[in-house]
Design an enzyme around this catalytic site. Structure first.
Site, PDB file in Angstrom:
ATOM      1  CG  HIS A  89      -6.517   4.613   5.013  1.00 11.12           C
ATOM      2  ND1 HIS A  89      -6.743   3.828   3.903  1.00 11.12           N
ATOM      3  CD2 HIS A  89      -5.485   5.425   4.686  1.00 11.12           C
ATOM      4  CE1 HIS A  89      -5.885   4.148   2.954  1.00 11.12           C
ATOM      5  NE2 HIS A  89      -5.110   5.124   3.397  1.00 11.12           N
TER       6      HIS A  89
ATOM      7  CD1 TRP B  67       4.015   6.561   3.186  1.00 14.26           C
ATOM      8  CD2 TRP B  67       3.564   5.595   1.218  1.00 14.26           C
ATOM      9  NE1 TRP B  67       2.923   7.205   2.649  1.00 14.26           N
ATOM     10  CE2 TRP B  67       2.616   6.624   1.444  1.00 14.26           C
ATOM     11  CE3 TRP B  67       3.461   4.836   0.044  1.00 14.26           C
ATOM     12  CZ2 TRP B  67       1.611   6.922   0.540  1.00 14.26           C
ATOM     13  CZ3 TRP B  67       2.451   5.136  -0.859  1.00 14.26           C
ATOM     14  CH2 TRP B  67       1.535   6.155  -0.602  1.00 14.26           C
TER      15      TRP B  67
ATOM     16  CD  GLU C  29      -2.841   6.233   0.468  1.00 17.44           C
ATOM     17  OE1 GLU C  29      -2.182   5.922  -0.542  1.00 17.44           O
ATOM     18  OE2 GLU C  29      -3.611   5.435   1.046  1.00 17.44           O
TER      19      GLU C  29
ATOM     20  NE  ARG D 181      -6.632  -1.900   3.520  1.00 18.74           N
ATOM     21  CZ  ARG D 181      -5.511  -1.226   3.293  1.00 18.74           C
ATOM     22  NH1 ARG D 181      -4.328  -1.737   3.644  1.00 18.74           N
ATOM     23  NH2 ARG D 181      -5.567  -0.029   2.725  1.00 18.74           N
TER      24      ARG D 181
ATOM     25  CG  ASP E 242       1.589  -4.735  -1.422  1.00 15.40           C
ATOM     26  OD1 ASP E 242       2.747  -4.279  -1.482  1.00 15.40           O
ATOM     27  OD2 ASP E 242       0.578  -4.017  -1.533  1.00 15.40           O
TER      28      ASP E 242
ATOM     29  CD1 TRP F 289       1.473  -2.066   1.874  1.00 12.62           C
ATOM     30  CD2 TRP F 289      -0.042  -1.666   3.467  1.00 12.62           C
ATOM     31  NE1 TRP F 289       1.903  -0.972   2.596  1.00 12.62           N
ATOM     32  CE2 TRP F 289       0.991  -0.710   3.580  1.00 12.62           C
ATOM     33  CE3 TRP F 289      -1.116  -1.617   4.361  1.00 12.62           C
ATOM     34  CZ2 TRP F 289       0.984   0.289   4.545  1.00 12.62           C
ATOM     35  CZ3 TRP F 289      -1.116  -0.617   5.325  1.00 12.62           C
ATOM     36  CH2 TRP F 289      -0.084   0.317   5.413  1.00 12.62           C
TER      37      TRP F 289
ATOM     38  CG  ASP G  93      -7.045   0.696   6.023  1.00 20.31           C
ATOM     39  OD1 ASP G  93      -7.884   1.267   5.313  1.00 20.31           O
ATOM     40  OD2 ASP G  93      -5.819   0.881   5.908  1.00 20.31           O
TER      41      ASP G  93
ATOM     42  CE1 TYR H 289       5.216   0.637   1.596  1.00 20.20           C
ATOM     43  CE2 TYR H 289       3.194   0.658   0.321  1.00 20.20           C
ATOM     44  CZ  TYR H 289       3.971   1.167   1.336  1.00 20.20           C
ATOM     45  OH  TYR H 289       3.494   2.210   2.105  1.00 20.20           O
TER      46      TYR H 289
END
Length: 683
Positions: free
Chosen positions: A269, A391, A325, A163, A418, A459, A192, A416
């Protein structure tokens, strides 16, 4: 004499305090009288191979190193490694892998000698890290004996380089800090939609095009045109690790006994891959597709070729393949996918993901590697040597272990990094949520032979710079380090926080851009004590707009239980509404003179939680005929704030038994969250 005794007492106290600052906390610590003052070192190695000696030499505490010069007038540091028959029984507990024995150590300090014993170079290295924490700037080390070993074999951090590309230097700085706190696994999220970050010689377009985008920050790009650029374009933003960069990171980590696990995302992704090589998407897919085509044989040729180069760079036993995902939107209508399903006897398109994961797992196994993937890989059968990185929820870990599948625990609610770590209005923009140090440390993972370990994940959608990334990592990664290492039946957060404050100050002295724990605001003040509410305990009717089962809080009692929420909507006090909005009626039980009605909504735009477009109040005596009183709207500009908490207050001065509140989201498909309807009556 009195002054001498006072100085001696102060010295002993100082040394004792230093021992109490160790992080992660050691398993057993026995203090002895006196101290060792090491101004230099004479090193004696016993049964240590050349590779370990080279790594340990580089890790020796600062000060003059006298090597094997027996005439050197310095306190000797003796490093001795014990054979398996002697060493294995000393540290091993119930870990079937025996890795507690491999990484455990004994540190003994006497006035004239320091000894570290371990069954491996990694154990000796961990002992050196403890020694470095014990040793003061004056070289004094308290005399003591420490027996120590890790709780888990996998003690990791994941850094998302896709990212926002953070670069080799940043990664190596984090390796230094990880080593200090005995973490042993660095997971790099290299691919990603936002950018492919590793040079692959066979597929040059992955870094010529897929590593570059049209905006410097993810948020602008993702919410904008999502265009890719070509390396060298004047408006190209991004970057990547060359294979030499990656090898240098691996070597740097190896010197500190840290394993680097690469992640190559599949099947989802993967927008950046499909922008560079569109033939790997389903033939029915439009531009911007995210999922590989699992029915296309070219997909497997590409993935195997990529992974072959990845394995040449990264010697890690574990190779992460993502697996999370997947949208699967094209698979039901893709002729290649449908043909694959017929050939393999599949009845559901979801089975295509399992097919891809198993096939890649077999490929990795043929090369002596093991597949690890996010817990979505559990929706189908998985390779026999696969590991699930959990997760979503701890229940996924239980499901995996019942099937005999090992797990690495990384639940988003605790790991996480972030999310906001303090009052969101005082912090740089984050993805949302509220994950303070206390909540990370409060995670209590289960033991068991199939629990490989623990990992914190950073992330970087909202983390654009290396300094911001360090700010998000530290000190919360200290909690991950301690949970992963220290075997404690009872935790004491106050003790941990005191040690984390000390270690954070040391990191700051070393140039790390950490969050300043000493200035932490803490949770939302309203959440710390019950609110005075004349509607407390009253019945709430949800009319035609029920709360979401995903965020029920305390169910029907939530909005009149006297409890306000904290900074995050998942703390069990905020109730969530989506779709029809919110429409509730509070029965006060009797007709009252109502002085005020109020409630609070939150906005966190990252996870699509928005302030309402409006909130309307009406009242009734019989619960049937309601008189509308007033409709409140957000102020101009509030809709653009990434995070805020807004109070809606009415002062109706009306007599009524029933209070009805309706609210609609300010965004299509957005969430509404509120925590309490507070009614004050005239006394």
């Amino acid at each position: 004499m009195r002054n001498t005794l006072l100085l001696l007492a102060m010295l002993i106290s100082s040394l004792s305090v230093r021992a109490q600052q160790l992080l992660p906390k050691v398993e057993t610590y026995t203090q002895s009288e006196g101290y060792c003052k090491a101004v230099g070192w004479r090193v004696e190695y016993h049964h240590v191979n050349a590779d370990d000696r080279q790594r340990l030499d580089a890790a020796l505490p600062s000060g003059k190193v006298a090597g094997n010069n027996r005439k050197a007038k310095a306190t000797p540091l003796v490093l001795s490694i014990e054979g398996k028959k002697k060493g294995a029984g000393r540290f091993v507990a119930d870990d079937t892998l025996g890795l507690r024995a491999a990484e455990g150590y004994r540190l003994t300090v006497t006035p004239r000698r320091v000894s570290i014993q371990a069954a491996s170079g990694a154990g000796l290295y961990h002992g050196l890290q403890t020694l470095a924490q014990l040793r003061g700037e004056d070289g004094q080390i308290p005399c003591c004996t420490i027996d120590d070993a890790p709780r888990y074999a996998w003690r990791g951090l994941m850094v998302d380089l896709s990212r926002h590309f953070l670069g080799k230097e940043f990664v190596e700085r984090q390796i230094d800090a990880m080593a200090r706190y005995k973490m042993n696994t660095l997971h790099l999220h290299l691919t990603d939609a936002a950018g492919w970050r590793l040079q692959i010689n066979r597929y040059p377009e992955l870094t010529h095009k897929a590593a570059w985008r049209s905006a410097p920050d993810w948020k602008t790009w993702w919410n904008g045109n999502r265009q890719y650029r070509v390396e060298g374009d004047c408006d190209a933003f991004g970057g990547y690790l060359t294979q030499d960069d990656a090898r240098e990171i691996v070597a740097y980590a190896k010197a500190r006994y840290i394993n680097v696990v690469p992640e190559i995302e599949m099947p989802a992704h993967s927008e950046e891959v499909l922008a560079a090589y569109p033939q790997l998407a389903c033939p029915t897919a439009a531009k911007g597709a995210a999922d590989f085509c699992p029915g296309n044989e070219a997909t497997y040729q590409f993935l195997e070729n990529v992974l072959t180069e990845v394995m040449e760079i990264f010697p890690s036993t574990y190779i992460h393949v993502g697996g999370d995902e997947a949208g699967m939107a094209e698979w039901p209508k893709c002729p290649l996918c449908q043909q694959r399903m017929r050939e393999e006897g599949m009845t559901d398109v979801k089975q295509l993901q399992g097919y891809l994961i198993r096939r890649i797992g077999r490929f990795l196994a043929r090369h002596g590697r093991k597949l690890v993937g996010w817990d979505e890989i559990l929706t189908d059968s998985v390779p026999t040597n696969a590991t699930a990185m959990v997760w979503r929820d701890v229940s996924e870990a239980q499901k995996a272990m019942r099937r005999g599948i090992p797990v690495v625990l990384s639940p988003g609610a605790y790991c996480y990094l972030d999310s906001y770590q303090d009052a969101p209005t005082t912090q740089p923009e984050a993805i949302g949520g509220y994950l303070p140090l206390s909540r990370v440390y409060g995670y209590c993972p289960p033991d068991g032979s199939l629990v490989r370990g623990l990992q914190g994940n950073l992330w970087t959608e909202y983390v654009p710079t290396p300094s911001h990334a360090e700010y998000m990592l530290w000190p919360r990664a200290l909690a991950i380090a301690e949970i992963g290492w220290t075997r404690k039946t009872e935790k004491n957060f106050d003790d941990f926080r005191r040690r984390a404050l000390w270690q954070t100050s040391l990191l700051q002295k070393d140039g790390y851009h950490t969050f300043d724990l000493s200035r932490e605001h803490g949770n939302r003040a309203e959440s710390l004590k019950p609110v005075e509410n004349d509607a407390k305990g009253c019945v709430v009717d949800y009319n035609d707009a029920p709360y979401s089962n995903s965020y029920p809080a305390a169910g029907p009692a939530t909005l009149t239980d006297g409890l306000r929420g904290g900074w995050h909507y998942s703390d069990g006090r905020w109730q969530g509404f989506i779709g029809k909005g919110m429409d509730v009626t509070v029965d006060l039980g009797r007709s009252c003179d109502i002085a005020s009605v109020s409630l609070t909504f939150m906005q966190q735009t990252g996870p699509e939680v928005y302030l309402p477009a409006y909130v309307a109040l009406s009242v009734s005596e019989d619960g049937k005929a309601f008189a509308p009183l007033d409709t409140l709207h957000c102020d101009a500009g509030e809709a653009d704030k990434p995070i805020c908490y807004k109070d809606f207050v009415w002062r109706p001065n009306r007599t009524a038994r029933y209070v009805r509140i309706t609210a609609k989201s300010g965004k299509r498909d957005g969430w509404l969250f509120t925590d309490e309807i507070v009614v004050k009556t005239v006394r």
